[in-house]
Design a protein around this motif. Structure first.
Motif, PDB file in Angstrom:
ATOM      1  N   THR A 138       4.393  53.828 -23.591  1.00 51.20           N
ATOM      2  CA  THR A 138       5.033  52.558 -23.294  1.00 51.20           C
ATOM      3  C   THR A 138       5.800  52.727 -22.003  1.00 51.20           C
ATOM      4  OG1 THR A 138       6.831  53.278 -24.674  1.00 51.20           O
ATOM      5  CG2 THR A 138       5.271  51.707 -25.625  1.00 51.20           C
ATOM      6  N   SER A 139       5.426  51.981 -21.029  1.00 50.33           N
ATOM      7  CA  SER A 139       6.113  52.066 -19.763  1.00 50.33           C
ATOM      8  C   SER A 139       6.783  50.735 -19.486  1.00 50.33           C
ATOM      9  CB  SER A 139       5.116  52.421 -18.672  1.00 50.33           C
ATOM     10  OG  SER A 139       5.786  52.796 -17.518  1.00 50.33           O
ATOM     11  N   HIS A 140       7.474  50.687 -18.383  1.00 54.30           N
ATOM     12  CA  HIS A 140       8.161  49.479 -17.986  1.00 54.30           C
ATOM     13  C   HIS A 140       7.121  48.485 -17.495  1.00 54.30           C
ATOM     14  CE1 HIS A 140      12.030  47.955 -15.887  1.00 54.30           C
ATOM     15  NE2 HIS A 140      11.879  47.479 -17.084  1.00 54.30           N
ATOM     16  N   THR A 141       6.816  47.473 -18.254  1.00 57.19           N
ATOM     17  CA  THR A 141       5.779  46.529 -17.853  1.00 57.19           C
ATOM     18  C   THR A 141       6.304  45.108 -17.809  1.00 57.19           C
ATOM     19  OG1 THR A 141       5.002  46.008 -20.057  1.00 57.19           O
ATOM     20  CG2 THR A 141       4.088  47.963 -19.037  1.00 57.19           C
ATOM     21  N   TRP A 142       5.750  44.344 -16.945  1.00 53.61           N
ATOM     22  CA  TRP A 142       6.050  42.930 -16.906  1.00 53.61           C
ATOM     23  C   TRP A 142       4.878  42.215 -16.276  1.00 53.61           C
ATOM     24  CZ3 TRP A 142       7.776  46.526 -13.619  1.00 53.61           C
ATOM     25  CH2 TRP A 142       7.758  46.272 -12.253  1.00 53.61           C
ATOM     26  N   ALA A 143       4.776  40.950 -16.569  1.00 45.38           N
ATOM     27  CA  ALA A 143       3.609  40.210 -16.118  1.00 45.38           C
ATOM     28  C   ALA A 143       4.004  38.952 -15.367  1.00 45.38           C
ATOM     29  CB  ALA A 143       2.744  39.848 -17.310  1.00 45.38           C
ATOM     30  N   ILE A 144       3.175  38.591 -14.436  1.00 43.37           N
ATOM     31  CA  ILE A 144       3.355  37.310 -13.763  1.00 43.37           C
ATOM     32  C   ILE A 144       2.011  36.596 -13.712  1.00 43.37           C
ATOM     33  CG2 ILE A 144       5.235  38.135 -12.312  1.00 43.37           C
ATOM     34  CD1 ILE A 144       3.167  38.076  -9.987  1.00 43.37           C
ATOM     35  N   VAL A 145       2.087  35.310 -13.555  1.00 44.41           N
ATOM     36  CA  VAL A 145       0.874  34.527 -13.367  1.00 44.41           C
ATOM     37  C   VAL A 145       0.979  33.880 -12.006  1.00 44.41           C
ATOM     38  CG1 VAL A 145      -0.490  32.614 -14.232  1.00 44.41           C
ATOM     39  CG2 VAL A 145       0.681  34.127 -15.822  1.00 44.41           C
ATOM     40  N   SER A 146      -0.034  34.088 -11.207  1.00 41.83           N
ATOM     41  CA  SER A 146       0.040  33.578  -9.851  1.00 41.83           C
ATOM     42  C   SER A 146      -1.349  33.222  -9.338  1.00 41.83           C
ATOM     43  CB  SER A 146       0.688  34.632  -8.954  1.00 41.83           C
ATOM     44  OG  SER A 146       0.624  34.224  -7.617  1.00 41.83           O
ATOM     45  N   HIS A 147      -1.381  32.418  -8.309  1.00 39.69           N
ATOM     46  CA  HIS A 147      -2.669  32.060  -7.731  1.00 39.69           C
ATOM     47  C   HIS A 147      -3.174  33.175  -6.829  1.00 39.69           C
ATOM     48  CE1 HIS A 147       0.359  30.927  -4.765  1.00 39.69           C
ATOM     49  NE2 HIS A 147      -0.573  31.110  -3.870  1.00 39.69           N
ATOM     50  N   THR A 148      -2.328  34.141  -6.561  1.00 42.87           N
ATOM     51  CA  THR A 148      -2.740  35.256  -5.715  1.00 42.87           C
ATOM     52  C   THR A 148      -2.436  36.572  -6.408  1.00 42.87           C
ATOM     53  OG1 THR A 148      -2.383  36.370  -3.613  1.00 42.87           O
ATOM     54  CG2 THR A 148      -0.521  35.162  -4.508  1.00 42.87           C
ATOM     55  N   THR A 149      -3.190  37.582  -6.033  1.00 40.31           N
ATOM     56  CA  THR A 149      -2.914  38.901  -6.596  1.00 40.31           C
ATOM     57  C   THR A 149      -2.170  39.767  -5.586  1.00 40.31           C
ATOM     58  OG1 THR A 149      -5.029  39.750  -5.813  1.00 40.31           O
ATOM     59  CG2 THR A 149      -4.971  38.829  -8.032  1.00 40.31           C
ATOM     60  N   ASP A 150      -1.917  39.197  -4.436  1.00 29.94           N
ATOM     61  CA  ASP A 150      -1.232  39.948  -3.386  1.00 29.94           C
ATOM     62  C   ASP A 150       0.253  40.083  -3.687  1.00 29.94           C
ATOM     63  OD1 ASP A 150      -3.571  40.150  -2.033  1.00 29.94           O
ATOM     64  OD2 ASP A 150      -3.181  38.442  -0.719  1.00 29.94           O
ATOM     65  N   LYS A 186       8.490  47.644   3.075  1.00 24.50           N
ATOM     66  CA  LYS A 186       8.103  46.710   2.037  1.00 24.50           C
ATOM     67  C   LYS A 186       9.077  46.801   0.892  1.00 24.50           C
ATOM     68  CE  LYS A 186       3.364  46.878   3.417  1.00 24.50           C
ATOM     69  NZ  LYS A 186       2.015  46.697   3.043  1.00 24.50           N
ATOM     70  N   ALA A 187       9.928  45.818   0.808  1.00 28.58           N
ATOM     71  CA  ALA A 187      10.918  45.819  -0.258  1.00 28.58           C
ATOM     72  C   ALA A 187      10.221  45.781  -1.602  1.00 28.58           C
ATOM     73  CB  ALA A 187      11.824  44.608  -0.114  1.00 28.58           C
ATOM     74  N   PRO A 188      10.688  46.582  -2.552  1.00 22.62           N
ATOM     75  CA  PRO A 188      10.031  46.637  -3.837  1.00 22.62           C
ATOM     76  C   PRO A 188      10.134  45.332  -4.599  1.00 22.62           C
ATOM     77  CG  PRO A 188      12.069  47.894  -3.861  1.00 22.62           C
ATOM     78  CD  PRO A 188      11.813  47.462  -2.452  1.00 22.62           C
ATOM     79  N   GLN A 189       9.012  44.908  -5.111  1.00 22.05           N
ATOM     80  CA  GLN A 189       8.941  43.801  -6.041  1.00 22.05           C
ATOM     81  C   GLN A 189       9.485  42.496  -5.496  1.00 22.05           C
ATOM     82  OE1 GLN A 189      11.014  45.712  -9.072  1.00 22.05           O
ATOM     83  NE2 GLN A 189       9.585  47.375  -9.027  1.00 22.05           N
ATOM     84  N   ILE A 190       9.255  42.250  -4.269  1.00 21.99           N
ATOM     85  CA  ILE A 190       9.603  40.949  -3.729  1.00 21.99           C
ATOM     86  C   ILE A 190       8.309  40.220  -3.411  1.00 21.99           C
ATOM     87  CG2 ILE A 190      10.752  39.721  -1.855  1.00 21.99           C
ATOM     88  CD1 ILE A 190      12.709  41.214  -3.587  1.00 21.99           C
ATOM     89  N   ILE A 191       8.124  39.128  -4.061  1.00 24.76           N
ATOM     90  CA  ILE A 191       6.920  38.359  -3.802  1.00 24.76           C
ATOM     91  C   ILE A 191       7.236  37.348  -2.722  1.00 24.76           C
ATOM     92  CG2 ILE A 191       5.210  36.818  -4.827  1.00 24.76           C
ATOM     93  CD1 ILE A 191       5.143  39.645  -5.952  1.00 24.76           C
ATOM     94  N   THR A 192       6.548  37.468  -1.609  1.00 24.37           N
ATOM     95  CA  THR A 192       6.938  36.674  -0.452  1.00 24.37           C
ATOM     96  C   THR A 192       6.644  35.188  -0.597  1.00 24.37           C
ATOM     97  OG1 THR A 192       4.825  37.333   0.453  1.00 24.37           O
ATOM     98  CG2 THR A 192       6.765  38.493   1.243  1.00 24.37           C
ATOM     99  N   ASP A 193       5.511  34.882  -1.189  1.00 25.74           N
ATOM    100  CA  ASP A 193       5.127  33.477  -1.197  1.00 25.74           C
ATOM    101  C   ASP A 193       5.631  32.757  -2.438  1.00 25.74           C
ATOM    102  OD1 ASP A 193       1.753  33.757  -2.462  1.00 25.74           O
ATOM    103  OD2 ASP A 193       3.596  34.783  -3.001  1.00 25.74           O
ATOM    104  N   SER A 194       6.670  33.269  -3.016  1.00 25.58           N
ATOM    105  CA  SER A 194       7.121  32.681  -4.257  1.00 25.58           C
ATOM    106  C   SER A 194       8.488  32.044  -4.084  1.00 25.58           C
ATOM    107  CB  SER A 194       7.205  33.761  -5.314  1.00 25.58           C
ATOM    108  OG  SER A 194       8.123  34.745  -4.908  1.00 25.58           O
ATOM    109  N   ASP A 195       8.777  31.152  -4.961  1.00 21.65           N
ATOM    110  CA  ASP A 195      10.109  30.600  -4.953  1.00 21.65           C
ATOM    111  C   ASP A 195      10.989  31.479  -5.825  1.00 21.65           C
ATOM    112  OD1 ASP A 195       9.650  27.910  -7.350  1.00 21.65           O
ATOM    113  OD2 ASP A 195       9.720  30.072  -7.590  1.00 21.65           O
ATOM    114  N   PRO A 196      12.286  31.225  -5.831  1.00 22.30           N
ATOM    115  CA  PRO A 196      13.188  32.119  -6.556  1.00 22.30           C
ATOM    116  C   PRO A 196      12.838  32.285  -8.017  1.00 22.30           C
ATOM    117  CG  PRO A 196      14.423  30.684  -5.131  1.00 22.30           C
ATOM    118  CD  PRO A 196      12.992  30.221  -5.091  1.00 22.30           C
TER     119      PRO A 196
END
Length: 311
Positions: free
Chosen positions: A115-127, A191-201
DNA sequence: TCCATTTGACCGTA
DNA sequence: TACGGTCAAATGGA
Protein backbone atom coordinates in the motif's frame (compact mmCIF):
# COMPACT_ATOMS: atom_id res chain seq x y z
CA UNK A 1 17.75 0.25 8.87
CA UNK A 2 20.24 2.51 10.45
CA UNK A 3 19.63 6.14 9.70
CA UNK A 4 21.61 7.97 12.34
CA UNK A 5 20.61 11.48 11.28
CA UNK A 6 16.95 10.59 11.02
CA UNK A 7 15.95 11.84 14.51
CA UNK A 8 17.44 15.28 13.96
CA UNK A 9 16.03 15.45 10.51
CA UNK A 10 12.63 14.50 11.80
CA UNK A 11 12.79 17.18 14.42
CA UNK A 12 13.25 19.98 11.92
CA UNK A 13 10.92 18.31 9.52
CA UNK A 14 8.25 18.04 12.17
CA UNK A 15 8.52 21.70 13.00
CA UNK A 16 8.19 22.62 9.39
CA UNK A 17 5.25 20.30 8.87
CA UNK A 18 3.50 21.68 11.93
CA UNK A 19 4.13 25.24 10.82
CA UNK A 20 2.77 24.52 7.37
CA UNK A 21 -0.29 22.78 8.73
CA UNK A 22 -1.07 25.53 11.19
CA UNK A 23 -0.79 28.02 8.39
CA UNK A 24 -3.00 25.89 6.17
CA UNK A 25 -5.55 25.49 8.91
CA UNK A 26 -5.62 29.21 9.44
CA UNK A 27 -6.23 29.89 5.78
CA UNK A 28 -8.90 27.22 5.65
CA UNK A 29 -10.67 28.83 8.58
CA UNK A 30 -10.55 32.19 6.86
CA UNK A 31 -11.87 30.62 3.70
CA UNK A 32 -14.68 29.00 5.62
CA UNK A 33 -15.81 32.27 7.15
CA UNK A 34 -15.47 33.96 3.81
CA UNK A 35 -17.76 31.38 2.25
CA UNK A 36 -20.27 31.76 5.02
CA UNK A 37 -20.48 35.52 4.52
CA UNK A 38 -19.32 36.24 1.00
CA UNK A 39 -19.39 39.99 1.43
CA UNK A 40 -16.90 42.28 -0.15
CA UNK A 41 -14.13 42.61 2.29
CA UNK A 42 -11.09 44.10 0.70
CA UNK A 43 -9.09 43.79 3.89
CA UNK A 44 -9.07 40.00 3.84
CA UNK A 45 -7.77 37.69 1.17
CA UNK A 46 -9.94 36.54 -1.70
CA UNK A 47 -11.18 32.97 -1.84
CA UNK A 48 -8.84 32.23 -4.69
CA UNK A 49 -5.86 33.55 -2.80
CA UNK A 50 -6.85 31.56 0.24
CA UNK A 51 -7.28 28.41 -1.77
CA UNK A 52 -3.86 28.92 -3.32
CA UNK A 53 -2.31 29.42 0.07
CA UNK A 54 -3.99 26.34 1.48
CA UNK A 55 -2.85 24.31 -1.48
CA UNK A 56 0.66 25.60 -1.19
CA UNK A 57 0.68 24.76 2.48
CA UNK A 58 -0.45 21.19 1.94
CA UNK A 59 1.84 20.70 -1.04
CA UNK A 60 4.74 21.87 1.05
CA UNK A 61 3.75 19.54 3.85
CA UNK A 62 3.46 16.58 1.54
CA UNK A 63 6.70 17.47 -0.08
CA UNK A 64 8.49 17.67 3.26
CA UNK A 65 6.99 14.44 4.47
CA UNK A 66 7.79 12.53 1.32
CA UNK A 67 11.30 13.89 1.05
CA UNK A 68 12.14 12.63 4.53
CA UNK A 69 10.58 9.24 4.16
CA UNK A 70 13.27 6.72 4.87
CA UNK A 71 11.16 4.18 3.06
CA UNK A 72 11.77 5.98 -0.15
CA UNK A 73 15.45 5.65 0.36
CA UNK A 74 15.24 2.01 1.13
CA UNK A 75 13.00 1.55 -1.81
CA UNK A 76 15.54 3.04 -4.13
CA UNK A 77 18.12 0.81 -2.63
CA UNK A 78 15.89 -2.14 -3.14
CA UNK A 79 15.32 -1.09 -6.69
CA UNK A 80 18.95 -0.74 -7.48
CA UNK A 81 19.64 -4.02 -5.83
CA UNK A 82 17.02 -5.71 -7.89
CA UNK A 83 18.31 -4.00 -10.97
CA UNK A 84 21.81 -5.12 -10.41
CA UNK A 85 20.53 -8.59 -9.97
CA UNK A 86 18.76 -8.37 -13.27
CA UNK A 87 21.67 -6.73 -14.99
CA UNK A 88 23.95 -9.56 -14.03
CA UNK A 89 21.54 -11.94 -15.56
CA UNK A 90 21.18 -9.77 -18.58
CA UNK A 91 24.84 -9.61 -19.36
CA UNK A 92 25.72 -13.20 -18.80
CA UNK A 93 24.08 -14.96 -21.68
CA UNK A 94 22.78 -14.58 -25.18
CA UNK A 95 20.93 -16.71 -27.70
CA UNK A 96 17.79 -18.77 -27.85
CA UNK A 97 17.81 -20.17 -24.36
CA UNK A 98 18.34 -16.76 -22.87
CA UNK A 99 14.73 -15.79 -22.82
CA UNK A 100 13.59 -18.77 -20.79
CA UNK A 101 16.51 -18.63 -18.41
CA UNK A 102 16.06 -14.95 -18.00
CA UNK A 103 12.41 -15.38 -17.34
CA UNK A 104 13.09 -17.95 -14.64
CA UNK A 105 15.80 -15.88 -13.11
CA UNK A 106 13.50 -12.93 -12.91
CA UNK A 107 12.09 -14.46 -9.75
CA UNK A 108 12.53 -12.07 -6.89
CA UNK A 109 13.67 -9.42 -9.31
CA UNK A 110 11.02 -7.00 -8.27
CA UNK A 111 8.77 -6.56 -5.34
CA UNK A 112 5.33 -5.20 -5.83
CA UNK A 113 4.69 -2.33 -3.51
CA UNK A 114 1.91 -3.04 -1.10
CA UNK A 115 0.00 0.00 0.00
CA UNK A 116 1.59 3.18 -1.09
CA UNK A 117 0.53 6.78 -1.10
CA UNK A 118 -1.99 6.86 -3.94
CA UNK A 119 -4.46 9.34 -5.24
CA UNK A 120 -6.43 9.71 -8.39
CA UNK A 121 -7.57 12.48 -10.64
CA UNK A 122 -9.81 12.59 -13.65
CA UNK A 123 -8.71 14.86 -16.41
CA UNK A 124 -8.97 15.37 -20.12
CA UNK A 125 -5.20 15.14 -20.31
CA UNK A 126 -2.65 12.74 -18.95
CA UNK A 127 0.08 15.34 -18.95
CA UNK A 128 1.48 16.78 -15.79
CA UNK A 129 4.65 18.47 -14.71
CA UNK A 130 6.70 15.35 -14.51
CA UNK A 131 8.41 13.23 -17.10
CA UNK A 132 7.09 9.71 -17.27
CA UNK A 133 8.20 6.62 -19.09
CA UNK A 134 5.63 4.07 -20.10
CA UNK A 135 6.62 0.61 -18.95
CA UNK A 136 3.53 -1.41 -19.55
CA UNK A 137 -0.02 -1.66 -20.71
CA UNK A 138 -2.62 -4.12 -19.59
CA UNK A 139 -6.11 -5.14 -20.49
CA UNK A 140 -8.18 -4.89 -17.33
CA UNK A 141 -11.04 -7.19 -16.63
CA UNK A 142 -14.44 -5.58 -17.23
CA UNK A 143 -12.74 -2.46 -18.52
CA UNK A 144 -13.26 -1.30 -22.04
CA UNK A 145 -9.87 0.33 -22.35
CA UNK A 146 -6.43 -0.92 -21.35
CA UNK A 147 -4.55 0.58 -18.45
CA UNK A 148 -1.16 2.15 -19.08
CA UNK A 149 1.63 2.09 -16.55
CA UNK A 150 4.17 4.86 -16.21
CA UNK A 151 7.18 5.37 -13.99
CA UNK A 152 9.17 8.50 -13.34
CA UNK A 153 12.01 8.90 -15.83
CA UNK A 154 14.27 9.61 -12.87
CA UNK A 155 13.69 6.17 -11.44
CA UNK A 156 17.19 4.96 -12.17
CA UNK A 157 19.28 8.12 -11.94
CA UNK A 158 17.61 9.40 -8.78
CA UNK A 159 15.77 6.39 -7.47
CA UNK A 160 12.43 8.10 -7.74
CA UNK A 161 9.73 5.57 -7.02
CA UNK A 162 6.77 7.53 -8.32
CA UNK A 163 4.52 5.74 -10.76
CA UNK A 164 1.19 6.46 -12.33
CA UNK A 165 -1.52 4.48 -14.03
CA UNK A 166 -3.66 5.96 -16.73
CA UNK A 167 -6.97 4.59 -17.78
CA UNK A 168 -9.47 6.01 -20.19
CA UNK A 169 -12.89 6.49 -18.69
CA UNK A 170 -15.48 4.09 -20.05
CA UNK A 171 -18.38 6.50 -19.88
CA UNK A 172 -16.38 9.39 -21.24
CA UNK A 173 -13.49 8.28 -23.48
CA UNK A 174 -12.23 11.84 -23.69
CA UNK A 175 -11.34 11.73 -20.03
CA UNK A 176 -8.57 9.81 -18.30
CA UNK A 177 -8.39 8.62 -14.77
CA UNK A 178 -4.82 8.96 -13.59
CA UNK A 179 -3.77 7.20 -10.43
CA UNK A 180 -0.54 8.42 -8.90
CA UNK A 181 1.34 6.02 -6.67
CA UNK A 182 4.01 7.39 -4.41
CA UNK A 183 5.53 10.83 -4.33
CA UNK A 184 8.41 12.03 -6.39
CA UNK A 185 11.71 11.91 -4.60
CA UNK A 186 13.56 13.14 -7.64
CA UNK A 187 14.95 16.60 -7.54
CA UNK A 188 13.64 18.27 -10.63
CA UNK A 189 13.67 21.82 -9.46
CA UNK A 190 12.29 23.29 -12.66
CA UNK A 191 9.22 21.20 -12.29
CA UNK A 192 7.38 21.77 -9.09
CA UNK A 193 6.04 18.51 -7.72
CA UNK A 194 2.40 17.76 -8.27
CA UNK A 195 1.34 21.02 -9.75
CA UNK A 196 -1.02 20.61 -12.62
CA UNK A 197 -0.58 23.62 -14.81
CA UNK A 198 -3.75 23.58 -16.81
CA UNK A 199 -5.99 23.12 -13.84
CA UNK A 200 -7.93 25.40 -11.67
CA UNK A 201 -7.38 25.44 -7.92
CA UNK A 202 -10.00 22.82 -7.21
CA UNK A 203 -8.50 20.42 -9.66
CA UNK A 204 -5.14 21.00 -8.13
CA UNK A 205 -6.76 20.51 -4.79
CA UNK A 206 -7.78 17.04 -5.78
CA UNK A 207 -4.39 16.30 -7.17
CA UNK A 208 -2.50 17.40 -4.15
CA UNK A 209 -4.74 16.46 -1.37
CA UNK A 210 -5.39 12.79 -1.39
CA UNK A 211 -5.76 12.77 2.32
CA UNK A 212 -8.15 15.65 2.20
CA UNK A 213 -10.08 13.99 -0.53
CA UNK A 214 -10.68 11.17 1.90
CA UNK A 215 -12.21 13.73 4.18
CA UNK A 216 -14.69 14.91 1.65
CA UNK A 217 -18.10 13.99 3.05
CA UNK A 218 -19.28 10.56 2.03
CA UNK A 219 -21.09 10.63 -1.23
CA UNK A 220 -18.90 13.40 -2.55
CA UNK A 221 -15.84 11.23 -2.63
CA UNK A 222 -17.14 9.11 -5.42
CA UNK A 223 -18.00 12.12 -7.45
CA UNK A 224 -14.67 13.62 -6.80
CA UNK A 225 -12.94 10.46 -7.85
CA UNK A 226 -14.96 9.27 -10.73
CA UNK A 227 -16.47 12.28 -12.32
CA UNK A 228 -14.83 14.87 -14.42
CA UNK A 229 -13.34 17.98 -12.94
CA UNK A 230 -16.08 19.94 -14.58
CA UNK A 231 -18.52 18.37 -12.20
CA UNK A 232 -16.32 19.26 -9.31
CA UNK A 233 -16.19 22.84 -10.46
CA UNK A 234 -19.93 22.91 -10.44
CA UNK A 235 -20.11 22.02 -6.81
CA UNK A 236 -22.34 24.45 -4.98
CA UNK A 237 -21.12 26.97 -2.52
CA UNK A 238 -22.48 24.77 0.22
CA UNK A 239 -20.29 21.95 -0.95
CA UNK A 240 -17.33 24.20 -0.96
CA UNK A 241 -18.22 25.16 2.53
CA UNK A 242 -18.38 21.49 3.47
CA UNK A 243 -15.01 21.10 1.90
CA UNK A 244 -13.49 23.86 3.94
CA UNK A 245 -15.06 22.28 7.00
CA UNK A 246 -13.28 19.12 6.02
CA UNK A 247 -10.02 20.94 5.51
CA UNK A 248 -10.37 22.63 8.85
CA UNK A 249 -11.16 19.43 10.67
CA UNK A 250 -8.39 17.71 8.78
CA UNK A 251 -6.00 20.34 9.98
CA UNK A 252 -7.28 20.14 13.52
CA UNK A 253 -7.13 16.37 13.60
CA UNK A 254 -3.75 16.27 12.00
CA UNK A 255 -2.56 18.83 14.44
CA UNK A 256 -3.56 16.68 17.39
CA UNK A 257 -1.99 13.68 15.69
CA UNK A 258 1.21 15.58 15.31
CA UNK A 259 1.14 16.73 18.88
CA UNK A 260 0.75 13.13 19.95
CA UNK A 261 3.46 12.19 17.53
CA UNK A 262 5.71 14.80 18.99
CA UNK A 263 4.96 13.65 22.50
CA UNK A 264 5.79 10.08 21.65
CA UNK A 265 8.81 10.81 19.59
CA UNK A 266 11.27 8.83 21.73
CA UNK A 267 9.29 5.71 21.02
CA UNK A 268 9.24 6.55 17.36
CA UNK A 269 12.94 7.01 17.34
CA UNK A 270 13.77 3.62 18.69
CA UNK A 271 13.90 1.29 15.77
CA UNK A 272 12.02 -1.84 16.36
CA UNK A 273 14.05 -4.80 15.38
CA UNK A 274 12.50 -7.81 13.82
CA UNK A 275 9.32 -6.17 12.75
CA UNK A 276 7.77 -7.26 9.54
CA UNK A 277 7.91 -4.08 7.48
CA UNK A 278 4.18 -3.88 7.70
CA UNK A 279 1.89 -1.07 6.79
CA UNK A 280 3.20 1.36 9.30
CA UNK A 281 0.84 4.13 8.38
CA UNK A 282 -2.32 2.24 8.97
CA UNK A 283 -1.10 0.67 12.14
CA UNK A 284 0.14 3.93 13.42
CA UNK A 285 -3.11 5.72 12.89
CA UNK A 286 -5.65 3.03 13.37
CA UNK A 287 -6.62 4.47 16.72
CA UNK A 288 -8.52 7.47 15.40
CA UNK A 289 -10.86 8.30 12.60
CA UNK A 290 -8.44 10.71 11.09
CA UNK A 291 -5.72 8.20 10.96
CA UNK A 292 -7.44 5.71 8.85
CA UNK A 293 -8.33 8.50 6.50
CA UNK A 294 -5.35 10.69 6.52
CA UNK A 295 -1.61 10.61 6.41
CA UNK A 296 -1.63 7.25 4.81
CA UNK A 297 2.08 7.34 4.52
CA UNK A 298 3.75 4.16 3.57
CA UNK A 299 7.27 4.05 4.73
CA UNK A 300 7.75 0.76 2.94
CA UNK A 301 9.65 -0.82 5.73
CA UNK A 302 12.09 1.98 6.25
CA UNK A 303 10.34 3.61 9.12
CA UNK A 304 10.35 0.61 11.27
CA UNK A 305 7.90 0.82 14.10
CA UNK A 306 4.35 -0.16 14.76
CA UNK A 307 1.42 0.80 16.90
CA UNK A 308 2.53 -1.39 19.79
CA UNK A 309 5.33 1.06 20.43
CA UNK A 310 2.76 3.58 21.48
CA UNK A 311 0.96 1.41 23.98
C1' DT B 1 22.99 4.18 -32.49
C1' DC B 2 20.17 5.64 -28.98
C1' DC B 3 15.96 6.00 -26.77
C1' DA B 4 10.99 5.39 -26.04
C1' DT B 5 7.22 2.38 -26.68
C1' DT B 6 5.06 -2.11 -27.33
C1' DT B 7 4.04 -6.52 -25.91
C1' DG B 8 4.27 -11.11 -24.05
C1' DA B 9 5.65 -13.42 -20.03
C1' DC B 10 6.54 -13.64 -15.22
C1' DC B 11 5.34 -12.94 -10.47
C1' DG B 12 2.86 -11.33 -6.15
C1' DT B 13 -1.42 -10.80 -3.96
C1' DA B 14 -6.09 -11.67 -2.81
C1' DT C 1 -6.14 -19.55 -9.52
C1' DA C 2 -7.24 -15.15 -11.62
C1' DC C 3 -6.01 -10.68 -11.95
C1' DG C 4 -3.15 -6.90 -12.15
C1' DG C 5 1.63 -4.87 -11.79
C1' DT C 6 6.24 -5.20 -13.51
C1' DC C 7 10.03 -6.72 -16.34
C1' DA C 8 12.71 -6.84 -20.39
C1' DA C 9 13.30 -8.30 -25.28
C1' DA C 10 11.70 -6.70 -29.58
C1' DT C 11 10.58 -3.04 -32.38
C1' DG C 12 10.36 1.42 -34.49
C1' DG C 13 11.43 6.27 -34.94
C1' DA C 14 14.66 10.12 -34.74
Amino acid sequence: MGTPNWPEKLSTTRKKVIRELVEGQDYATQLKSLLHRPTEDHESLSTEELVSKILRSFSETLSVLSSCEPGEVSQSQAVSHADSHCDVRRSEDSGESRKRLAAKDRRGCYKRRKTSHTWAIVSHTTDDDHEWRKYGQKEILNAKYPRSYFRCTRKYDQGCGATKQVQRMEDDPQMFQTTYIGHHTCRDILKAPQIITDSDPWETFLVNSDTMMMNIPAGKQDRALSSSTTTIKQESLESLSDLTDSISSFGTNLWSELKAFEFLEPAVMSPKTGSDNGDVGSTMYSCTDTCSLSLDMDFEGGFDFDGSEFL
